[in-house]
Design an enzyme around this catalytic site. Structure first.
Site, mmCIF file in Angstrom:
data_model
loop_
_atom_site.group_PDB
_atom_site.id
_atom_site.type_symbol
_atom_site.label_atom_id
_atom_site.label_comp_id
_atom_site.label_asym_id
_atom_site.label_seq_id
_atom_site.Cartn_x
_atom_site.Cartn_y
_atom_site.Cartn_z
ATOM 1 N N ASN A 85 -3.536 39.003 44.378
ATOM 2 C CA ASN A 85 -2.442 39.354 43.575
ATOM 3 C C ASN A 85 -1.258 39.288 44.425
ATOM 4 O OD1 ASN A 85 -0.944 41.054 42.080
ATOM 5 N ND2 ASN A 85 -1.948 43.021 42.302
ATOM 6 N N TRP A 86 -0.541 38.346 43.834
ATOM 7 C CA TRP A 86 0.727 38.335 44.524
ATOM 8 C C TRP A 86 1.900 39.230 44.210
ATOM 9 C CZ3 TRP A 86 1.384 31.962 44.419
ATOM 10 C CH2 TRP A 86 0.242 31.632 45.058
ATOM 11 N N LYS A 87 1.418 39.934 43.326
ATOM 12 C CA LYS A 87 2.336 41.024 42.802
ATOM 13 C C LYS A 87 3.968 40.366 42.652
ATOM 14 C CE LYS A 87 -0.179 44.453 45.178
ATOM 15 N NZ LYS A 87 -0.347 45.756 45.617
ATOM 16 N N HIS A 134 -3.253 47.739 36.356
ATOM 17 C CA HIS A 134 -3.105 48.142 37.724
ATOM 18 C C HIS A 134 -2.325 49.450 37.989
ATOM 19 C CE1 HIS A 134 -1.779 47.459 42.000
ATOM 20 N NE2 HIS A 134 -2.454 46.714 42.228
ATOM 21 N N GLU A 150 0.018 49.989 39.960
ATOM 22 C CA GLU A 150 1.522 50.014 39.997
ATOM 23 C C GLU A 150 2.038 49.940 38.472
ATOM 24 O OE1 GLU A 150 1.418 46.652 42.588
ATOM 25 O OE2 GLU A 150 0.990 48.002 44.122
ATOM 26 N N GLU A 163 -9.871 50.256 42.528
ATOM 27 C CA GLU A 163 -8.609 50.290 43.595
ATOM 28 C C GLU A 163 -8.094 51.825 43.474
ATOM 29 O OE1 GLU A 163 -6.657 46.194 43.924
ATOM 30 O OE2 GLU A 163 -5.552 47.322 42.459
ATOM 31 N N GLY A 213 -1.734 49.025 49.491
ATOM 32 C CA GLY A 213 -0.435 48.707 50.104
ATOM 33 C C GLY A 213 -0.222 49.857 51.233
ATOM 34 N N SER A 248 -5.894 47.416 50.347
ATOM 35 C CA SER A 248 -5.705 47.207 51.808
ATOM 36 C C SER A 248 -6.739 46.277 52.455
ATOM 37 C CB SER A 248 -5.634 48.424 52.770
ATOM 38 O OG SER A 248 -4.077 48.933 52.304
ATOM 39 N N GLY A 305 -4.222 42.351 47.748
ATOM 40 C CA GLY A 305 -2.713 42.136 47.694
ATOM 41 C C GLY A 305 -2.113 41.485 48.836
ATOM 42 N N GLY A 306 -1.496 42.461 49.526
ATOM 43 C CA GLY A 306 -0.577 41.700 50.929
ATOM 44 C C GLY A 306 -1.491 40.707 51.593
HETATM 45 P P1 PGA Z 1 -3.036 45.848 48.743
HETATM 46 O O1 PGA Z 1 -2.912 45.445 47.242
HETATM 47 O O2 PGA Z 1 -4.166 44.711 49.269
HETATM 48 O O3 PGA Z 1 -1.801 45.067 49.478
HETATM 49 O O4 PGA Z 1 -3.243 47.066 49.198
HETATM 50 C C1 PGA Z 1 -4.271 45.426 46.425
HETATM 51 C C2 PGA Z 1 -3.863 45.530 44.749
HETATM 52 O O5 PGA Z 1 -2.827 46.200 44.591
HETATM 53 O O6 PGA Z 1 -4.109 44.654 44.178
#
Ligand code: PGA
Length: 253
Positions: free
Chosen positions: A11-13, A97, A99, A169, A175, A215, A236-237
């Site tokens: 997930n490149w956000k 998600h 977010e 999640e 994050g 994470s 994500g990251g």
């Molecule tokens: P993260 O994000 O790996 O940076 O914690 C995961 C996500 O939000 O899908």
């Protein structure tokens, strides 16, 4: 259950640009070679779907989007339909998600419309669920999981379930560098499977891939993947760093 397909989705956000998107997608394709034991998906921002789609065409790496609007077409300024995602080459779409729930105020009812529209159109849905730190501390996980799964999947016919993936999640792990322990992830996945079984029956619940997200890094993926109910990861990251992402994929083989 050894029969569930493993999936590692990046997930490149709201990161990258055209050049970086090209570079990342190209490097993942190259690094993966002909490996097909695990399904890999890249979910860039909308504006780079097209460019990443051309790079992934004919490879084993799938394309995913990070959001969708639950209507076929119409006067919905700024929105993107399931058909448009399919048209640009998407197989997957991330829905719900945390977010989007927290920053953009998405409700379970809205998420439910999106899930139904996306599945009906032919997309694979990665449905995100998970508790906040406060909900975990006040022992509300069961309630939260039930509300989020029932809320998101109400009215979804069982015939569409083969295209559903759930991502657990925990909000406190996204994050933050704090990862759920493998046991915490396993327990949560078992609980989620229980609610799926309640809604759809034991067999579809056992067949459902449940990813862990929050994470995920090369340092923690091996132990997470050893758990029987962890079927992959939503990353994500670490999906923005090719070496890390490829290491995570290899840990899932
Ligand atoms: P993260 O994000 O790996 O940076 O914690 C995961 C996500 O939000 O899908």
């Amino acid at each position: 259950m050894g029969t569930r397909t493993k999936l590692i989705a990046g997930n490149w956000k709201m990161f990258t640009n055209t050049a970086v998107a090209r570079q990342l997608a190209g490097a993942v394709v190259q690094g993966l070679g002909k490996e097909t034991r695990v399904q890999v998906a890249l979910c860039p921002p909308f504006t780079y779907l097209s460019v990443v789609s051309s790079l992934l065409r004919g490879t084993a790496v799938a394309l995913g989007a990070q959001n969708v609007y639950p209507e076929r077409e119409g006067a919905f300024t700024g929105e993107i339909s399931p058909a448009m995602l399919l048209d640009v080459g998407c197989k997957y779409v991330i829905i719900g998600h945390s977010e989007r729930r927290q920053v953009l105020g998405e409700t379970d009812a809205f998420i439910n419309r999106k899930v139904k529209a996306a599945l009906e159109a032919g997309l694979y849905v990665i449905l995100c669920v998970g508790e906040t730190q406060a909900e975990r501390e006040s022992l509300q996980m069961e309630e939260v999981f039930e509300r989020q799964t029932v809320g998101a999947l109400d009215g979804v016919p069982s015939s569409l379930l083969p295209r559903l993936v759930v991502a657990y999640e925990p909000v406190w792990a996204i994050g933050t560098g704090k990862t759920a322990t493998p046991d915490q992830a396993q327990d949560a996945h078992v609980l989620l499977r229980k609610y799926m079984a309640k809604m759809f029956g034991e067999e579809p619940a056992q067949a459902l891939p449940i990813l862990y997200g929050g994470s995920v890094k090369p340092e923690n993926i091996v132990a997470l993947m050893q758990k029987p109910d962890v079927d992959g990861a939503l990353v994500g990251g670490a999906s923005l760093k090719v070496d890390q992402f490829l290491t995570i994929i290899r840990a899932a083989l």
